[in-house]
Design a protein around this motif. Structure first.
Motif, PDB file in Angstrom:
ATOM      1  N   ALA A   1       0.666  -1.146  -0.025  1.00 32.53           N
ATOM      2  CA  ALA A   1       0.022   0.102   0.156  1.00 32.53           C
ATOM      3  C   ALA A   1       0.537   1.183   0.026  1.00 32.53           C
ATOM      4  O   ALA A   1       0.545   2.226   0.472  1.00 32.53           O
ATOM      5  N   ASP A   2       2.140   1.017  -0.732  1.00 33.78           N
ATOM      6  CA  ASP A   2       2.898   2.301  -0.753  1.00 33.78           C
ATOM      7  C   ASP A   2       2.550   2.806  -2.117  1.00 33.78           C
ATOM      8  O   ASP A   2       3.361   3.201  -2.891  1.00 33.78           O
ATOM      9  N   GLU A   3       1.565   3.247  -2.224  1.00 33.04           N
ATOM     10  CA  GLU A   3       1.115   3.981  -3.330  1.00 33.04           C
ATOM     11  C   GLU A   3       1.751   5.393  -3.543  1.00 33.04           C
ATOM     12  O   GLU A   3       1.266   6.332  -3.061  1.00 33.04           O
ATOM     13  N   SER A   4       2.688   5.405  -4.381  1.00 39.82           N
ATOM     14  CA  SER A   4       3.448   6.640  -4.547  1.00 39.82           C
ATOM     15  C   SER A   4       3.689   7.288  -5.999  1.00 39.82           C
ATOM     16  O   SER A   4       4.469   8.252  -6.155  1.00 39.82           O
ATOM     17  N   GLU A   5       3.340   6.369  -6.894  1.00 42.64           N
ATOM     18  CA  GLU A   5       3.650   6.609  -8.251  1.00 42.64           C
ATOM     19  C   GLU A   5       2.709   7.965  -8.506  1.00 42.64           C
ATOM     20  O   GLU A   5       1.634   8.147  -8.468  1.00 42.64           O
ATOM     21  N   PRO A   6       3.402   9.174  -9.128  1.00 42.17           N
ATOM     22  CA  PRO A   6       2.834  10.104  -9.348  1.00 42.17           C
ATOM     23  C   PRO A   6       1.631  10.019 -10.305  1.00 42.17           C
ATOM     24  O   PRO A   6       1.833   9.289 -11.416  1.00 42.17           O
ATOM     25  N   GLY A   7       0.355  10.573  -9.791  1.00 37.63           N
ATOM     26  CA  GLY A   7      -0.868  10.380 -10.739  1.00 37.63           C
ATOM     27  C   GLY A   7      -1.765   9.290 -10.287  1.00 37.63           C
ATOM     28  O   GLY A   7      -2.787   9.121 -10.679  1.00 37.63           O
TER      29      GLY A   7
ATOM     30  N   TYR B   1       0.344   8.648   3.709  1.00 40.16           N
ATOM     31  CA  TYR B   1      -1.175   8.448   3.816  1.00 40.16           C
ATOM     32  C   TYR B   1      -1.482   8.168   5.424  1.00 40.16           C
ATOM     33  O   TYR B   1      -1.757   7.071   5.924  1.00 40.16           O
ATOM     34  N   ALA B   2      -1.526   9.344   6.178  1.00 42.52           N
ATOM     35  CA  ALA B   2      -1.702   9.284   7.291  1.00 42.52           C
ATOM     36  C   ALA B   2      -3.138   8.785   7.747  1.00 42.52           C
ATOM     37  O   ALA B   2      -3.627   7.823   8.601  1.00 42.52           O
ATOM     38  N   LYS B   3      -4.085   9.611   6.998  1.00 44.14           N
ATOM     39  CA  LYS B   3      -5.477   9.041   7.351  1.00 44.14           C
ATOM     40  C   LYS B   3      -6.034   7.800   6.731  1.00 44.14           C
ATOM     41  O   LYS B   3      -6.431   7.124   7.625  1.00 44.14           O
ATOM     42  N   PRO B   4      -5.463   7.521   5.560  1.00 45.61           N
ATOM     43  CA  PRO B   4      -5.666   6.093   5.163  1.00 45.61           C
ATOM     44  C   PRO B   4      -5.198   5.040   6.227  1.00 45.61           C
ATOM     45  O   PRO B   4      -5.780   3.908   6.581  1.00 45.61           O
ATOM     46  N   ALA B   5      -3.960   5.192   6.700  1.00 45.08           N
ATOM     47  CA  ALA B   5      -3.525   4.355   7.824  1.00 45.08           C
ATOM     48  C   ALA B   5      -4.044   4.225   9.156  1.00 45.08           C
ATOM     49  O   ALA B   5      -4.321   3.233   9.606  1.00 45.08           O
TER      50      ALA B   5
ATOM     51  N   ALA C   1       8.224   5.565   5.720  1.00 43.69           N
ATOM     52  CA  ALA C   1       8.545   6.760   6.162  1.00 43.69           C
ATOM     53  C   ALA C   1       8.705   7.560   4.982  1.00 43.69           C
ATOM     54  O   ALA C   1       9.671   8.708   5.031  1.00 43.69           O
ATOM     55  N   GLY C   2       7.914   7.522   3.958  1.00 46.26           N
ATOM     56  CA  GLY C   2       8.082   8.577   2.980  1.00 46.26           C
ATOM     57  C   GLY C   2       8.938   8.545   1.713  1.00 46.26           C
ATOM     58  O   GLY C   2       9.981   9.054   1.677  1.00 46.26           O
ATOM     59  N   ALA C   3       9.173   7.169   1.286  1.00 52.93           N
ATOM     60  CA  ALA C   3      10.108   6.858   0.240  1.00 52.93           C
ATOM     61  C   ALA C   3       9.255   6.112  -0.932  1.00 52.93           C
ATOM     62  O   ALA C   3       8.749   4.867  -0.681  1.00 52.93           O
ATOM     63  N   TYR C   4       9.315   6.665  -2.086  1.00 55.21           N
ATOM     64  CA  TYR C   4       8.818   6.275  -3.170  1.00 55.21           C
ATOM     65  C   TYR C   4       9.510   4.527  -3.611  1.00 55.21           C
ATOM     66  O   TYR C   4       8.454   3.701  -3.834  1.00 55.21           O
ATOM     67  N   ILE C   5      10.544   4.437  -3.348  1.00 52.14           N
ATOM     68  CA  ILE C   5      11.314   3.324  -3.655  1.00 52.14           C
ATOM     69  C   ILE C   5      10.647   2.037  -2.834  1.00 52.14           C
ATOM     70  O   ILE C   5      10.694   0.937  -3.230  1.00 52.14           O
ATOM     71  N   CYS C   6      10.137   2.570  -1.721  1.00 51.70           N
ATOM     72  CA  CYS C   6       9.766   1.342  -0.972  1.00 51.70           C
ATOM     73  C   CYS C   6       8.444   0.606  -1.329  1.00 51.70           C
ATOM     74  O   CYS C   6       7.520  -0.342  -0.928  1.00 51.70           O
ATOM     75  N   GLY C   7       7.682   1.303  -2.759  1.00 52.34           N
ATOM     76  CA  GLY C   7       6.776   0.699  -3.396  1.00 52.34           C
ATOM     77  C   GLY C   7       7.380  -0.537  -4.225  1.00 52.34           C
ATOM     78  O   GLY C   7       6.629  -1.499  -4.736  1.00 52.34           O
ATOM     79  N   GLU C   8       8.633  -0.462  -4.714  1.00 48.26           N
ATOM     80  CA  GLU C   8       9.325  -1.696  -5.093  1.00 48.26           C
ATOM     81  C   GLU C   8       9.236  -2.814  -4.068  1.00 48.26           C
ATOM     82  O   GLU C   8       9.614  -2.526  -2.946  1.00 48.26           O
ATOM     83  N   GLU C   9       8.839  -3.909  -4.565  1.00 49.05           N
ATOM     84  CA  GLU C   9       8.478  -5.055  -3.416  1.00 49.05           C
ATOM     85  C   GLU C   9       9.798  -5.559  -2.639  1.00 49.05           C
ATOM     86  O   GLU C   9       9.460  -5.562  -1.364  1.00 49.05           O
ATOM     87  N   THR C  10      10.950  -5.623  -3.060  1.00 49.10           N
ATOM     88  CA  THR C  10      12.052  -5.884  -2.293  1.00 49.10           C
ATOM     89  C   THR C  10      12.414  -4.968  -1.580  1.00 49.10           C
ATOM     90  O   THR C  10      12.867  -4.884  -0.294  1.00 49.10           O
ATOM     91  N   ALA C  11      12.290  -3.513  -1.817  1.00 45.95           N
ATOM     92  CA  ALA C  11      12.971  -2.206  -1.236  1.00 45.95           C
ATOM     93  C   ALA C  11      11.649  -2.448   0.074  1.00 45.95           C
ATOM     94  O   ALA C  11      11.820  -2.147   1.234  1.00 45.95           O
TER      95      ALA C  11
ATOM     96  N   GLU D   1      11.481  -4.857   7.397  1.00 40.28           N
ATOM     97  CA  GLU D   1      12.426  -5.535   8.269  1.00 40.28           C
ATOM     98  C   GLU D   1      13.139  -4.449   9.142  1.00 40.28           C
ATOM     99  O   GLU D   1      14.097  -4.670   9.957  1.00 40.28           O
ATOM    100  N   GLY D   2      12.870  -3.303   8.616  1.00 37.70           N
ATOM    101  CA  GLY D   2      13.794  -2.390   9.454  1.00 37.70           C
ATOM    102  C   GLY D   2      14.948  -1.727   8.846  1.00 37.70           C
ATOM    103  O   GLY D   2      15.904  -1.146   9.563  1.00 37.70           O
ATOM    104  N   ARG D   3      15.286  -2.322   7.605  1.00 33.68           N
ATOM    105  CA  ARG D   3      16.662  -1.899   6.888  1.00 33.68           C
ATOM    106  C   ARG D   3      16.493  -0.582   6.020  1.00 33.68           C
ATOM    107  O   ARG D   3      15.228  -0.057   5.848  1.00 33.68           O
ATOM    108  N   ARG D   4      17.268  -0.309   5.392  1.00 35.70           N
ATOM    109  CA  ARG D   4      17.172   0.831   4.397  1.00 35.70           C
ATOM    110  C   ARG D   4      16.171   0.470   3.415  1.00 35.70           C
ATOM    111  O   ARG D   4      16.528  -1.113   2.926  1.00 35.70           O
ATOM    112  N   GLY D   5      15.431   1.297   3.009  1.00 35.94           N
ATOM    113  CA  GLY D   5      14.656   0.881   1.827  1.00 35.94           C
ATOM    114  C   GLY D   5      15.337   0.999   0.078  1.00 35.94           C
ATOM    115  O   GLY D   5      15.049   1.822  -0.367  1.00 35.94           O
ATOM    116  N   GLU D   6      16.059  -0.211   0.194  1.00 32.63           N
ATOM    117  CA  GLU D   6      16.729  -0.303  -1.024  1.00 32.63           C
ATOM    118  C   GLU D   6      16.429  -1.694  -1.718  1.00 32.63           C
ATOM    119  O   GLU D   6      16.272  -2.609  -1.149  1.00 32.63           O
ATOM    120  N   PRO D   7      16.026  -1.713  -3.002  1.00 29.23           N
ATOM    121  CA  PRO D   7      15.456  -2.949  -3.440  1.00 29.23           C
ATOM    122  C   PRO D   7      16.719  -4.049  -3.611  1.00 29.23           C
ATOM    123  O   PRO D   7      17.942  -3.726  -3.541  1.00 29.23           O
TER     124      PRO D   7
END
Lengths: 770, 429
Positions: free
Chosen positions: B83-89, B128-132, B167-177, B183-189
Motif C-alpha cells: 500500500a505504498d502507493e506513490s507513483e505520481p498520478g 497516507y496518514a488518514k488511510p493508515a 517513512a516517505g520513500a517512493y522506492i519502498c513501493g518496489e517490493e523488495t525495497a 524489516e527495519g533496513r534501508r529501503g533499497e531494492p
C-alpha cells in the motif's frame, strides 16, 4: 567435490565450479572485470555497477553485474562487447561527476582503484559542467580515522565490513539518492577495533588514517611482507616505509589466518619505532645513575661474571622476540651445565596448556569446519582480535558457538549458548555438570568440536580448565587451540627448553639463586599483576641485564641496558602462531643507534667469552631451530621464502611448558586485558596513545548498585595505593563480578587476591548535582 | 461509457460510513470470508483466482494466480500488502484504504486462507496518514469481532495482521525495497536473483507481495466466481480497474471501469473532456514511469497489452492529460526531479544519472541550454537504460533509474522541436 562446469567468456572456454560468482570465475582465468564494490571477503551487493557484463539468455543478451551472477554450465559471457564498454564508461563518468578529483593531495592517488580504472575504462573527458556535490572535508569519525565524503563513491565496502565482518556497524549510509553519504551516528564515533580495515579496502581516498595522512606517496614506498607479532594469531602483513621510516602496515590476505584483516592495534602500533625516546646507546648504572657505555664494556664486565660457566643465570623473557632470538638464548644457556637456568616468559596468563599426545591441535580453519566451537579463554576480541573475527565468520557459516565464563561477553550476541551466571562462578569454575548443559548435549557430545581454551584471568585455576578439556576429549571429536595471548609465545615454547611463567618467577627466583638475570623485552613491573613481587626480586639481584627498546619501569632498575631492534620491521626472523604455523618476519627499516637484535647481543657475548656455539648467524640459528624436522616440512628460511609457503608452515612440535599450577587462592576480581593498554609501545605511538588511557572498571547494574556508586566515577584503594576510574555498566557480566583491566595504568599494582575498596568519587557527585 | 462498480460499490453507496465494520457487514461484508473459511478449500480459492485471470494492479500486471502458485513451501510464509502507493498520478489505493478497509481485510483473510499464511502485513506509504488511521482502526475492529487473530470465524485458521507505516520513500513501493523497509533496513531494492520474494522474501521466507486493489478484488471474485470476473473487460485485461484520471481534464478523479475502451472515450465521457476545450498535446497512460503518448494517440485501448504494444505501460492506472499549452520540458523536468529525489542511492547510474538529467533539463528549461545538451541528455539516458528501448534495459538493480528516462525519450522522440526551441542558437557574449 562438485564437478567442474564450462563457460564461454569472450569466445574462450573456461572451466569453473558451480555457484561461483562470474567475476571470480573470470578472475581465476585471468580475465579482469573492473569493480569497486565487490570484495572477495564481503557479501556482494551489486551497487557500483562497474562489473556489468553481457550474458546470453533465452530473451537475448542481458547486462548483468558479474559480482552477483553465479556461473552456470554453458553460460555465454561477453565482458568486452560494445554495450558492456559503454555501460562501464557510463558508470565511471557517473562516479566522476561528483568526485572532487583532488588526486594531487589525496593519499590514495597512485594506488587508487578509481584512478586506475578511469585510466583503463573511463571516458577521456568530462561532460559535467554543473557544481559538484560538496561536503565538509575531512571529518574525523574516530581518533584514528578521517572521512572525506566528497571522495566517497558509496561502494558500501566499509559499511559491509563493519556489519558483516567485525560486527560493529558504526558506519552507515545516511540520506538517500544523490544526497547519500557514509557517516557515523550522532555522538557515536567509529570506535571499532577493526576500523583500519575500512581504510585499506576503501577504493578511493574517502577513509584515511591519521597515522599515514600526507606522509608519503605510494610510488615512494618500500615494502616487505611480514608477520604481525602483536598476538599469537600472526596475521600476514605488508610493511611500508619511506625514507627509512615505517609509515604503514597493511593486512595481506592469508586465507588460513587473517584473510586480509588486521586489528587496529596490529595496524597502528608502529609509530613508536620512530620515537625520539627509543634507546640508542647501551647504558650502565653507575652510582644509581644510567650512563652511556659501549657494548664491548658490557661484554667485558659480563664475561668476568660468566666465563667460568658456573654462574646462576635466569631469563625473564618477553614474547616479542623472533624464534631465532629464542634459539640463541636457549643455546647460550647450555653453556652453564651445572646450574639450572630457566626461561620465565613475561606472561601472567601462561600455564601448562594442553599439548599432550592424545589432544588434537586445532588450526584456525578448523573453526569453519567443525560443528561447534567451544570457547573458554581470555576475551578474544581484546586479546586475539582477528581470531575473534574468524569465530564470527564460522558462526555466520552456521557453526554453533558455546561460550563459557564472563570474559567473552562480546560474543554473547552471536553465541548459541553463553554460560556465565549460575554456571560459571566468580572464580571462573564451571559449577554445573558440564554434560548436562543443553548446548553441550545438543552440539558438542559426539560432534566435531573446535575448542579455544585459555585462562580467562591470571587467577583461574588450571584444574578448572582441565575438567572441561577432559570432558571434550572423552566425549567429542575435539581439537584444542591453546589460547595464549601474547606475541610470539608459541615461538618461545617451541624453541626454549624449559618455559615457566611469571608466577613461577615470583616463587622461584631470588638473589640467592640468581647471580645474573637477563630481562628481554619485558616490562613486568609496569604491566604484570605480579608487579610488586617482581619489583622486589629485581631490586635484590646484583646483576641484571636488560634488552629493550625503551626505558621503562623495569628497565630503569637494571644494571645494564642494551638497546634492541624491534621485531616489527627492524629485524629478520620467524614467528610461530597459535596453530604452530611458522612464517617470516622481515626487515624494512634500520634500527636506531647501536641497537642490536637480541640474538646479535647474545651471540656477541658468547663469542666474547669464547663459548663454542653455533649461534653467530641468523641462518645458522634458523637451521638450528628446525634441525629435527624433515627438510621439506621445516619452516626454514629456504622453505618459507618459496611463494607457496608465504602463508606459513605448521609444525607438530611438543613444547615443554612446566608451569606450577597456582594455589587455591584465587582473586575475587575478574582481571583481564584490554586491546589498548598502558604499554610502552602504545604510549609512544601518537595516533593510538590515548586509546588505552581511559581508566575504568566494569560491572553489572546491580553490582554497581551494591557498591553504592552513582556519580559515574569511583576510587579504588588498597594499602595506600589508589586509582580513580570511571565505571562502565556491562550487564553481560554476572552478578558480583567486577572487571578490572590490568593493562591500564597502575591497576596492576593492586593485590587482586585481597579486597580492594571501591568507593564513589564524592567530589564529582557534588558537581553533578546541577 | 459507464463505470462498473465492483470494488467501489460499497463506498459509493455508503459515502458516510463505508469504512466502518457495521456498515460493511450490513452490506454483506465478511460473509464470503466466513463461508470460505468454514466450507471452502484453499485449492478452490486458488482455482477461482486463476479462472478470473486477474493481473496485478500494482503496475507490472503479473497474473495473480500464477504469482500465488510460485510461493515456495515453508512453515513460515507471509503476505505483504503493498500500500505504498506513490507513483505520481496514482491515487486509487488511497480510496480503497480510506473508504473500504474491511474489503481489503476480507481479501487478506481469504488470500491467507488460500496460501496457508499466518502473518500478514499492510505496508502503507508514510504520507497516507488518514488511510493508515482508517486501516488501523479497521484492523482493530476486525480483531475485536474475531475476524483476525486466533480461530477466525471459529474455524481452525489463525491470522495476525500488522499495519506498518512507511517513512516517505517512493522506492519502498518496489517490493523488495518494501520488504527491506518492513524489516527495519534501508529501503533499497534487493538483488533479483537471488532474492525473489516468493522464495526469499520477508525475513528470507517465502512471501506474497500484492497490491491493495488486487487483494481488494479477491472477495468479489471468490463470491461471484472467477468465471464471472473473467467475463468483464477483455481478454488479457479482465475485470474492472480503478483509473486515476488527472491533469488538464474537467472532472479528475477515480473511475472504476472495465478495461477495453479507449483513452479518448474515457477522457471525454467520464473525465468530461479537456478543460477549456483544449486539445491534448500528450498524455501519460500509466503513471510517471510510463512513456508518454501523443495527443493523436487517444484511440489506444486501455488494456495492459494494447498499451504495451504501443511501447508504454498501463502501470498503476494513472492517466495524466497534458493540454496543448503545456510546457513539456517543464513537465519532463518535474518528473525527472521526482525520480532523482526518490532514488535510493544504491546504484551509481541512478544515483548520479537522475540528478544529472535533472540539472541538464533545468538548464534547458530555463533557456541556458547548450546545443550539445540534447545529445548529452540522450547519452546519459542511454547509460542508465542502454538502447533506450521499451521495456527498458537497465544498468541498475531496479527500474527506478530507467523510469526517469521515460519522459526524456518521449520528449525527444515526439517533441524534439519543443526542446530545441528552448536552446539559444547564438552564443551570447
Amino acid at each position: 567435490m562438485s564437478e567442474n562446469i564450462k563457460i564461454n567468456v569472450n569466445g574462450n572456454q573456461i572451466e569453473s565450479t558451480p555457484n561461483k560468482l562470474l567475476i571470480e570465475a573470470c578472475e581465476d582465468s585471468g580475465i579482469h572485470i573492473p569493480r569497486f564494490c565487490w570484495h572477495k571477503r564481503l557479501d556482494p551487493v551489486g551497487m557500483c555497477r562497474m562489473c556489468l557484463v553481457e550474458i546470453e539468455t533465452p530473451r537475448g543478451k542481458m547486462l548483468v553485474p558479474s559480482c552477483t551472477t553465479e556461473v552456470t554450465d554453458e553460460m555465454v559471457v561477453d565482458t568486452e562487447s560494445e554495450v558492456v564498454k559503454k555501460a562501464q564508461e557510463g558508470v565511471l563518468e557517473f562516479l566522476l561527476i561528483n568526485h572532487p578529483l583532488d588526486c594531487p593531495i589525496c593519499d590514495k592517488a597512485g594506488e587508487c582503484p578509481l584512478q586506475d580504472q578511469t585510466m583503463a575504462y573511463g571516458p577521456g573527458e568530462s561532460r559535467f559542467v554543473e557544481e559538484k556535490r560538496h561536503f565538509e572535508k575531512p571529518i574525523s569519525i574516530s581518533e584514528i580515522i578521517l572521512l572525506d565524503r566528497e571522495r566517497c563513491i558509496l561502494c558500501a565496502r566499509c559499511t559491509r565490513f563493519s556489519d558483516e565482518i567485525s560486527g560493529d556497524p558504526l558506519i552507515e549510509f545516511i540520506q538517500r539518492g544523490n544526497k547519500t553519504e557514509v557517516n557515523t551516528f550522532p555522538n557515536e564515533p567509529f570506535k571499532s577495533y577493526f576500523s583500519g580495515n575500512t581504510v585499506q579496502i576503501c577504493p578511493v581516498g574517502a577513509l584515511t588514517s591519521t597515522s599515514y595522512r600526507f606522509k608519503a606517496r605510494p610510488w615512494d614506498l618500500k615494502s616487505v611482507r611480514s608477520t604481525c607479532n602483536g598476538c599469537p594469531v600472526g596475521c600476514s602483513t605488508e610493511l611500508n616505509s619511506s625514507q627509512n621510516k615505517m609509515l604503514r602496515i597493511l593486512g595481506v590476505d592469508n586465507d588460513s589466518v587473517n584473510q586480509g584483516w588486521l586489528c587496529d592495534k596490529g595496524r597502528y602500533n608502529f609509530e613508536y619505532l620512530n620515537s625520539e625516546f627509543r634507546l640508542k646507546n647501551p647504558l650502565k648504572k653507575i652510582d644509581n645513575e644510567l650512563k652511556e657505555t659501549s657494548v664491548k664494556e658490557i661484554y667485558t664486565e659480563l664475561s668476568e661474571l660468566i666465563s667460568d660457566r658456573n654462574t646462576n643465570i635466569n631469563f625473564l623473557i618477553g614474547t616479542n622476540s623472533t624464534n631465532e632470538d629464542y634459539v640463541a638464548f636457549n643455546e647460550f644457556a647450555k653453556n652453564f651445565p651445572t646450574t639450572n637456568q630457566t626461561f620465565y616468559l613475561n606472561d601472567d596468563y601462561l600455564y601448562a596448556g594442553f599439548f599432550e599426545q592424545d589432544i588434537n591441535r586445532a588450526t584456525i580453519d578448523d573453526l569453519n569446519n567443525s560443528e561447534a566451537i567451544v570457547i573458554w579463554a581470555e576475551d578474544l576480541k581484546e586479546n586475539l582480535p582477528v581470531l575473534y573475527l574468524r569465530v564470527r565468520q564460522a558462526v555466520k557459516n552456521g557453526v554453533k558457538l558455546i561460550v563459557f565464563g564472563h570474559s567473552n561477553s562480546t560474543l554473547e550476541d552471536i553465541a548459541d549458548f553463553y554460560y556465565s551466571e549460575d554456571i560459571v562462578s566468580e572464580n571462573f569454575e564451571i559449577i554445573k555438570d558440564i554434560s548436562k548443559l543443553k548446548g553441550i548435549k545438543e552440539h558438542v557430545k559426539d560432534k566435531n568440536v573446535t575448542a579455544i581454551i585459555g585462562k580467562s584471568t591470571p587467577y583461574q585455576l588450571d584444574e578448572y580448565l582441565d575438567k572441561l578439556v577432559s570432558y571434550l576429549v572423552e566425549n567429542s571429536n575435539s581439537k584444542i587451540m591453546n589460547a595464549f595471548s601474547s606475541g610470539n609465545t608459541f615461538g618461545a615454547i617451541n624453541n626454549l627448553d624449559n618455559v615457566k611463567n611469571l608466577r613461577d618467577f615470583t616463587k622461584n627466583v631470588s638473589s640467592e639463586n640468581t647471580d645474573l638475570l637477563f630481562i628481554v623485552g619485558s616490562d613486568p613491573i609496569g604491566r604484570s599483576v605480579f608487579s610488586n613481587e617482581i619489583h622486589r626480586i629485581i631490586e635484590d639481584i646484583d646483576n641484571v641485564v636488560c634488552l629493550d627498546l625503551f626505558l621503562h619501569e623495569t628497565s630503569e632498575l637494571c644494571n645494564y641496558i642494551i638497546p634492541t631492534s624491534s621485531t616489527l620491521g627492524e629485524k629478520e626472523g620467524t614467528f610461530t602462531n597459535i596453530e604452530f604455523r611458522t612464517s617470516r618476519i622481515d626487515k624494512l627499516v634500520p634500527s636506531p643507534g647501536q641497537s642490536l637484535s637480541d640474538w646479535e647481543f647474545i651471540s656477541g657475548l658468547s663469542n666474547f667469552c669464547n663459548f663454542i656455539n653455533n649461534i653467530d648467524s641468523l641462518d645458522g640459528l634458523n637451521e638450528l631451530a628446525y634441525q629435527d624436522f624433515d627438510n621439506q616440512d621445516s619452516p626454514s628460511f629456504k622453505n618459507l621464502d618459496k611463494p607457496s609457503n608465504f602463508d606459513g608452515i605448521i609444525n607438530d612440535y611438543q613444547p615443554n611448558v612446566s608451569t606450577m599450577p597456582n594455589e587455591t587462592i584465587t582473586s575475587q576480581y575478574f582481571v583481564g586485558k584490554k586491546l589498548y593498554g598502558d604499554n610502552i609501545t602504545i604510549r609512544y605511538s601518537d595516533s593510538i596513545s590515548l586509546l588505552g588511557a581511559k581508566q575504568f572498571i566494569e560491572a553489572s547494574e546491580s553490582t554497581i548498585e551494591k557498591l553504592n556508586l552513582s556519580s559515574g566515577e569511583c576510587t579504588l584503594k588498597q594499602n595506600g595505593h589508589q586509582v580513580s576510574a570511571n565505571y562502565v555498566v556491562n550487564n553481560k557480566l554476572a552478578d558480583g563480578v567486577i572487571f578490572i583491566p590490568q593493562n591500564r595504568r597502575n591497576f596492576n599494582r593492586f593485590d587482586f587476591s585481597e579486597t580492594i575498596e571501591i568507593s564513589p568519587n564524592q567530589s564529582k557527585e557534588a558537581l553533578n548535582v546541577n | 461509457m459507464k463505470e462498473t462498480l465492483l470494488l467501489t460499490k460499497h463506498m459509493r453507496e455508503n459515502p458516510e460510513d463505508s469504512h466502518l465494520i457495521d456498515s460493511y457487514e450490513k452490506n454483506g461484508g465478511y460473509e464470503t470470508a466466513r463461508r470460505t473459511l468454514i466450507n471452502g478449500s484453499p485449492e478452490n480459492v486458488l482455482e477461482e483466482i486463476k479462472a478470473s485471470n486477474i493481473r496485478g494492479r500494482g503496475g507490472a500486471g503479473f497474473p495473480t494466480g500464477v504469482k500465488w502458485g510460485f510461493l515456495a513451501e515453508n512453515e513460515d510464509r507471509y503476505l505483504v500488502i503493498n500500500a505504498d502507493e506513490s507513483e505520481p498520478g496514482t491515487f486509487k489505493d488511497r480510496i480503497l484504504l480510506e473508504r473500504d478497509p474491511h474489503q481489503l481485510i476480507e481479501g487478506i483473510i481469504i488470500t491467507c486462507f488460500a496460501a496457508n499464511i499466518k502473518n500478514a502485513f499492510i505496508y502503507i506509504r508514510g504520507e497516507y496518514a488518514k488511510p493508515a488511521r482508517r486501516v488501523q482502526d479497521a484492523v482493530e475492529q476486525a480483531y475485536q469481532k474475531g475476524y483476525l487473530g486466533k480461530n477466525i470465524f471459529n474455524s481452525e485458521m489463525n491470522l495476525d495482521l500488522v499495519v506498518h507505516l512507511g517513512a516517505g520513500a517512493y522506492i519502498c513501493g518496489e517490493e523488495t525495497a518494501l520488504l527491506n523497509s518492513l524489516e527495519g533496513r534501508r529501503g533499497e531494492p534487493r538483488l533479483k536473483p537471488p532474492y525473489f520474494p516468493a522464495v526469499k522474501g520477508l525475513y528470507m521466507k517465502p512471501t506474497l507481495v500484492n497490491n491493495v486493489e488486487t487483494i481488494s478484488s479477491v472477495p468479489w471474485i471468490v463470491e461471484n466466481t472467477g468465471k464471472e470476473y473473467n467475463k468483464l473487460g477483455v481478454e488479457g485485461s479482465t475485470g474492472t480497474r480503478i483509473f486515476s484520471l488527472s491533469g488538464h481534464v474537467n472532472n479528475p478523479g477515480n473511475y472504476e471501469i472495465e478495461m477495453g475502451s479507449s483513452f479518448g472515450e474515457f477522457v471525454e465521457s467520464l473525465g468530461n473532456g479537456i478543460r477549456n476545450n483544449k486539445k491534448v498535446k500528450a498524455y501519460i497512460p500509466g503513471g510517471a514511469s510510463a512513456p508518454w503518448f501523443r495527443g493523436d494517440q487517444l484511440d489506444i485501448k486501455m488494456t495492459i497489452d494494447d498499451v504495451a504494444n504501443n511501447n508504454s505501460m498501463l502501470g498503476s492506472g494513472a492517466v495524466v492529460m497534458m493540454d496543448e499549452d503545456t510546457n513539456l520540458v517543464n513537465a519532463a523536468k518535474s518528473i525527472v526531479s521526482f525520480f532523482a529525489h526518490e532514488s535510493c542511492g544504491q546504484c551509481t547510474p541512478c544515483r548520479e544519472g537522475t540528478t544529472w538529467l535533472e540539472m541538464i533539463l533545468d538548464r534547458v528549461a530555463s533557456g541556458r541550454g547548450r546545443a550539445s545538451d540534447i545529445d548529452l541528455l540522450l547519452d546519459v539516458c542511454d547509460n542508465i537504460s542502454p538502447g533506450l528501448s521499451w521495456p527498458p534495459k537497465m544498468t541498475t538493480i531496479c527500474p527506478l533509474g530507467p523510469s526517469a528516462v521515460s519522459p526524456i525519450t518521449s520528449l525527444m522522440n515526439d517533441f524534439r522541436e519543443e526542446v530545441e526551441s528552448l536552446i539559444p542558437t547564438k552564443v551570447l557574449l
